[in-house]
Design a protein around this motif. Structure first.
Motif, PDB file in Angstrom:
ATOM      1  N   MET A 147      21.788  32.005  63.861  1.00 27.10           N
ATOM      2  CA  MET A 147      21.537  32.008  65.310  1.00 27.10           C
ATOM      3  C   MET A 147      20.139  31.464  65.600  1.00 27.10           C
ATOM      4  O   MET A 147      19.180  31.781  64.900  1.00 27.10           O
ATOM      5  N   LEU A 148      20.057  30.652  66.670  1.00 27.86           N
ATOM      6  CA  LEU A 148      18.745  30.133  67.063  1.00 27.86           C
ATOM      7  C   LEU A 148      17.926  31.191  67.782  1.00 27.86           C
ATOM      8  O   LEU A 148      16.750  31.013  68.025  1.00 27.86           O
ATOM      9  N   LYS A 149      18.580  32.259  68.198  1.00 30.83           N
ATOM     10  CA  LYS A 149      17.848  33.298  68.930  1.00 30.83           C
ATOM     11  C   LYS A 149      18.231  34.662  68.390  1.00 30.83           C
ATOM     12  O   LYS A 149      19.356  34.841  67.907  1.00 30.83           O
ATOM     13  N   ASP A 150      17.309  35.606  68.481  1.00 31.69           N
ATOM     14  CA  ASP A 150      17.663  36.966  68.059  1.00 31.69           C
ATOM     15  C   ASP A 150      17.511  37.956  69.200  1.00 31.69           C
ATOM     16  O   ASP A 150      17.805  39.142  69.052  1.00 31.69           O
ATOM     17  N   THR A 151      17.052  37.491  70.339  1.00 34.66           N
ATOM     18  CA  THR A 151      16.814  38.389  71.470  1.00 34.66           C
ATOM     19  C   THR A 151      17.120  37.642  72.763  1.00 34.66           C
ATOM     20  O   THR A 151      16.853  36.437  72.852  1.00 34.66           O
ATOM     21  N   TYR A 152      17.685  38.347  73.737  1.00 31.19           N
ATOM     22  CA  TYR A 152      17.885  37.747  75.055  1.00 31.19           C
ATOM     23  C   TYR A 152      16.607  37.880  75.881  1.00 31.19           C
ATOM     24  O   TYR A 152      15.986  38.950  75.903  1.00 31.19           O
ATOM     25  N   CYS A 153      16.260  36.780  76.592  1.00 32.60           N
ATOM     26  CA  CYS A 153      15.062  36.791  77.435  1.00 32.60           C
ATOM     27  C   CYS A 153      15.072  37.999  78.370  1.00 32.60           C
ATOM     28  O   CYS A 153      14.075  38.725  78.496  1.00 32.60           O
ATOM     29  N   GLY A 154      16.206  38.191  79.029  1.00 28.20           N
ATOM     30  CA  GLY A 154      16.277  39.217  80.072  1.00 28.20           C
ATOM     31  C   GLY A 154      16.233  40.638  79.550  1.00 28.20           C
ATOM     32  O   GLY A 154      16.152  41.588  80.332  1.00 28.20           O
ATOM     33  N   ASP A 155      16.303  40.813  78.224  1.00 31.94           N
ATOM     34  CA  ASP A 155      16.359  42.177  77.675  1.00 31.94           C
ATOM     35  C   ASP A 155      14.984  42.749  77.338  1.00 31.94           C
ATOM     36  O   ASP A 155      14.860  43.933  77.008  1.00 31.94           O
ATOM     37  N   LEU A 156      13.943  41.918  77.343  1.00 27.00           N
ATOM     38  CA  LEU A 156      12.635  42.394  76.868  1.00 27.00           C
ATOM     39  C   LEU A 156      12.028  43.428  77.814  1.00 27.00           C
ATOM     40  O   LEU A 156      12.070  43.287  79.025  1.00 27.00           O
ATOM     41  N   ARG A 157      11.486  44.468  77.211  1.00 27.03           N
ATOM     42  CA  ARG A 157      10.875  45.557  77.981  1.00 27.03           C
ATOM     43  C   ARG A 157       9.548  45.931  77.310  1.00 27.03           C
ATOM     44  O   ARG A 157       9.256  45.480  76.191  1.00 27.03           O
ATOM     45  N   ALA A 158       8.808  46.843  77.970  1.00 20.50           N
ATOM     46  CA  ALA A 158       7.519  47.271  77.417  1.00 20.50           C
ATOM     47  C   ALA A 158       7.677  47.780  75.983  1.00 20.50           C
ATOM     48  O   ALA A 158       6.804  47.573  75.118  1.00 20.50           O
ATOM     49  N   ALA A 159       8.807  48.426  75.701  1.00 21.08           N
ATOM     50  CA  ALA A 159       9.015  48.996  74.365  1.00 21.08           C
ATOM     51  C   ALA A 159       9.079  47.921  73.279  1.00 21.08           C
ATOM     52  O   ALA A 159       8.974  48.216  72.088  1.00 21.08           O
ATOM     53  N   ASP A 160       9.268  46.664  73.668  1.00 19.57           N
ATOM     54  CA  ASP A 160       9.336  45.584  72.675  1.00 19.57           C
ATOM     55  C   ASP A 160       7.964  45.034  72.310  1.00 19.57           C
ATOM     56  O   ASP A 160       7.858  44.111  71.492  1.00 19.57           O
ATOM     57  N   THR A 161       6.931  45.571  72.943  1.00 21.28           N
ATOM     58  CA  THR A 161       5.568  45.090  72.692  1.00 21.28           C
ATOM     59  C   THR A 161       5.289  45.012  71.192  1.00 21.28           C
ATOM     60  O   THR A 161       5.631  45.931  70.440  1.00 21.28           O
TER      61      THR A 161
END
Ligand code: ASP
Length: 590
Positions: A1-15
């Motif tokens: 996969m070229l990506k492992d995370t969706y842009c729209g899913d990022l939150r403070a907890a992903d810092t």
């Protein structure tokens, strides 16, 4: 996969996480040194901040334009308090790219994707794949997926079996024009696309499935009107060993659940149940918008011997006089009254009589001089009117009173802001006549479909007075639209033939068109009933849109044509030859 995370899913907890993102350039802001890119994917968007310190990534960001596709690897970091964006779910964080790669470049799109601006609908539909990138547009299509999934889960959980029925069939009887598909194997013969799976689902009941459903595509070749589409999707359902209350109860539970899951819940629960005749008398239509009142009141009684010609002659001709009481509107302007009068005329009325009960007892009415004090008092009492109220009155035949006052009520609903967006007001309507007379064809026709059953106590009426036979039909309405309906069916051959006979089908025609149903009824058909529920209209109410094309991924334009694929289109002569068809070009387009 070229990506492992969706842009729209990022939150403070992903810092602190290193993420690989991929998506479209939603917006790009070049601040000289820093470049900000909002990267959008199917889950939403996140801000990436390119610093000149990372020359390679910065160079890509410099070149990138709206709607280019980028892959970004970077670190999630919190935004400074001053730059937190509370309007988006990812607004507490941003991504600092370590690498950035262009996966695809894009031409400048023909309309803004990153701003909810009005765009000509034909252009939107021609580039629907770009229109669907617009987050609001995409959200509605996702909502549709969620609602359909809810329906599937609900029904599967209750033992329903989803069965696909064919779409190349013989004509089915929903009263519309068929779409025809010519047969190459049998030139001169045609399949029809189903107007609904009605016949097939009844056969599934004879086959013993007991509980069937399908999210079915139905095709009706009707002239285009607002919010009519040639192909619509319906929840099609049939059950064995049931009566009306079983089917209605199940659908009500499902729809109340949908209303709670995807909206504020139903306005009233249980859903109000209206009898057809009562409904027509109170609202002039069989699908009233119950988000508001403004019911009709019959005010004929005190006017029986009125000297006002309009009233007297309407009653003498067997007609009616009805009023809508508009609370606190005695001071309606001349212009408002004129506009409502025009609207009433659209329903056939010759005019709209008005009585304004001004505070202090004064009466403002062009017809007051024709009415006695007793008549006025009688009318006010029957209409439940008090000081400050306005009465809008039509005197005419029953049909004209219904049609014109319905229009007036509907217009008042809009003008007085009574059609509250977001409110989900369901109601059942039952007690429809089974048959209606078609004078021009000198025959009876089904008001809904020819397989609807009738009340057993009405059997005699089939011979003596068919128009009075009541169908075992139920329709569900939502905010003034019919969103579905169904019936308990006829499940024996003799009754079915009797009803088809009233519709003036000869024996041969019956066997040709309905033979499969009639024959199946001789092999142990269970009592059965079901519904067809329009998915598009339900979605319109849940999404809060008045435009049916908003809830369909690839709709036809309002003209009925398809600007995306360019359909319908001419075909090769060779194809026509194979089908044994010849185009007669002097046929006028509709
Ligand atoms: N066949 C009907 C329709 O498509 C629904 C039903 O009676 O089940 O409207």
């Amino acid at each position: 996969m070229l990506k492992d995370t969706y842009c729209g899913d990022l939150r403070a907890a992903d810092t602190g996480r290193t993420v690989r993102l991929a998506g479209w350039v939603h917006r790009r802001r070049d601040h000289g040194g820093l470049i900000f890119i909002d990267l959008r994917d199917s889950h939403g968007l996140v801000q990436a901040v390119f610093d000149p310190g990372n020359a390679a990534a910065h160079e890509v960001a410099h070149r990138a334009r709206s709607e280019w596709v980028l892959a970004i690897e970077g670190t999630v970091q919190p935004r400074s308090p001053a730059t937190v964006n509370r309007n988006i779910p990812t607004g507490e964080v941003e991504v600092i790219p370590t690498r950035c790669e262009v996966l695809a470049e894009s031409e400048t799109p023909p309309f803004y994707i990153n701003e909810p601006v009005e765009v000509d609908e034909t252009l939107r539909l021609k580039y629907r794949y770009l229109d669907l990138r617009r987050p609001d547009v995409a959200r509605t299509i996702r909502l549709r997926h969620e609602v359909v999934r809810y329906i599937r889960d609900f029904l599967a959980g209750r033992g329903f079996v989803e069965v696909e029925t064919p779409t190349l069939i013989k004509s089915t009887p929903e009263g519309a024009r068929d779409f025809l598909v010519p047969s190459r194997m049998r030139p001169g013969h045609f399949f029809a696309l189903p107007q609904s799976p009605q016949i097939l689902k009844q056969l599934l009941m004879v086959a013993g499935f007991e509980k069937y459903f399908q999210i079915a595509r139905c095709y009706r070749d009707e002239d285009f009107r607002a919010n009519r589409v040639a192909e619509h999707t319906q929840l099609d359902l049939e059950m064995s060993f049931v009566d009306e209350s079983d089917v209605m109860g199940l659908i009500e539970e499902l729809y109340a659940g949908i209303a709670r899951e995807f909206g504020p819940g139903p306005q009233s629960s249980p859903f109000p149940r209206l009898d057809y005749a009562d409904c027509m008398a109170r609202f002039g239509i069989d699908r009233p918008d119950l988000r508001y009142g403004l019911e009709f009141a019959s005010i004929a009684e005190p006017l029986r011997s009125s000297s006002f010609q309009v009233f007297a002659s309407a009653l003498a001709a067997g007609g009616e006089i009805k009023a809508i009481r508009v609370p606190s509107k005695a001071d309606m302007t001349r212009r408002e009254i004129d506009e409502l009068t025009e609207i009433a005329r659209g329903g056939g009325a010759k005019g709209l009589a008005t009585i304004g009960l001004l505070p202090g007892g004064e009466v403002r009415s062009p017809i007051a001089k024709f009415l006695t004090g007793g008549e006025l008092r009688g009318v006010s009492t029957l209409a439940g009117a008090a000081e400050g109220d306005m009465l809008l009155i039509v005197a005419d035949t029953r049909e004209v009173v219904a049609a014109s006052l319905h229009r007036v009520r509907d217009a008042l609903g809009d003008r007085l802001g009574l059609k509250t967006p977001g409110v989900l007001s369901f109601a059942w309507v039952t007690g429809f006549p089974l048959l209606e007379w078609r004078p021009e064809e000198d025959r009876w026709d089904a008001t809904h479909n020819p397989f609807s059953g009738f009340r057993p106590e009405d059997r005699e009426l089939l011979d003596s007075d068919p128009g009075r036979v009541v169908a075992r039909q139920y329709d569900l309405t939502l905010n003034g639209a019919e969103i579905g309906g169904g019936s308990v069916r006829i499940s024996n051959r003799a009754d079915q033939e009797k009803v088809l006979g009233l519709m003036k089908y000869t024996r041969e025609q019956m066997q040709d068109r309905f033979g499969v149903v009639l024959d199946s009824l001789e092999f142990g058909a269970p009592p059965m009933g079901g519904v067809g529920m329009g998915i598009d209209r339900l979605l319109m109410s849940l999404a809060g849109t008045e435009n049916i094309r908003d809830v369909i991924a690839f709709p036809k334009a309002s003209s009925g044509l398809d600007p995306l694929m360019g359909a319908p289109s001419p075909v090769d002569v060779g194809q026509l030859d194979e089908l044994g068809l010849r185009v007669v070009t002097d046929v006028e387009p509709v």
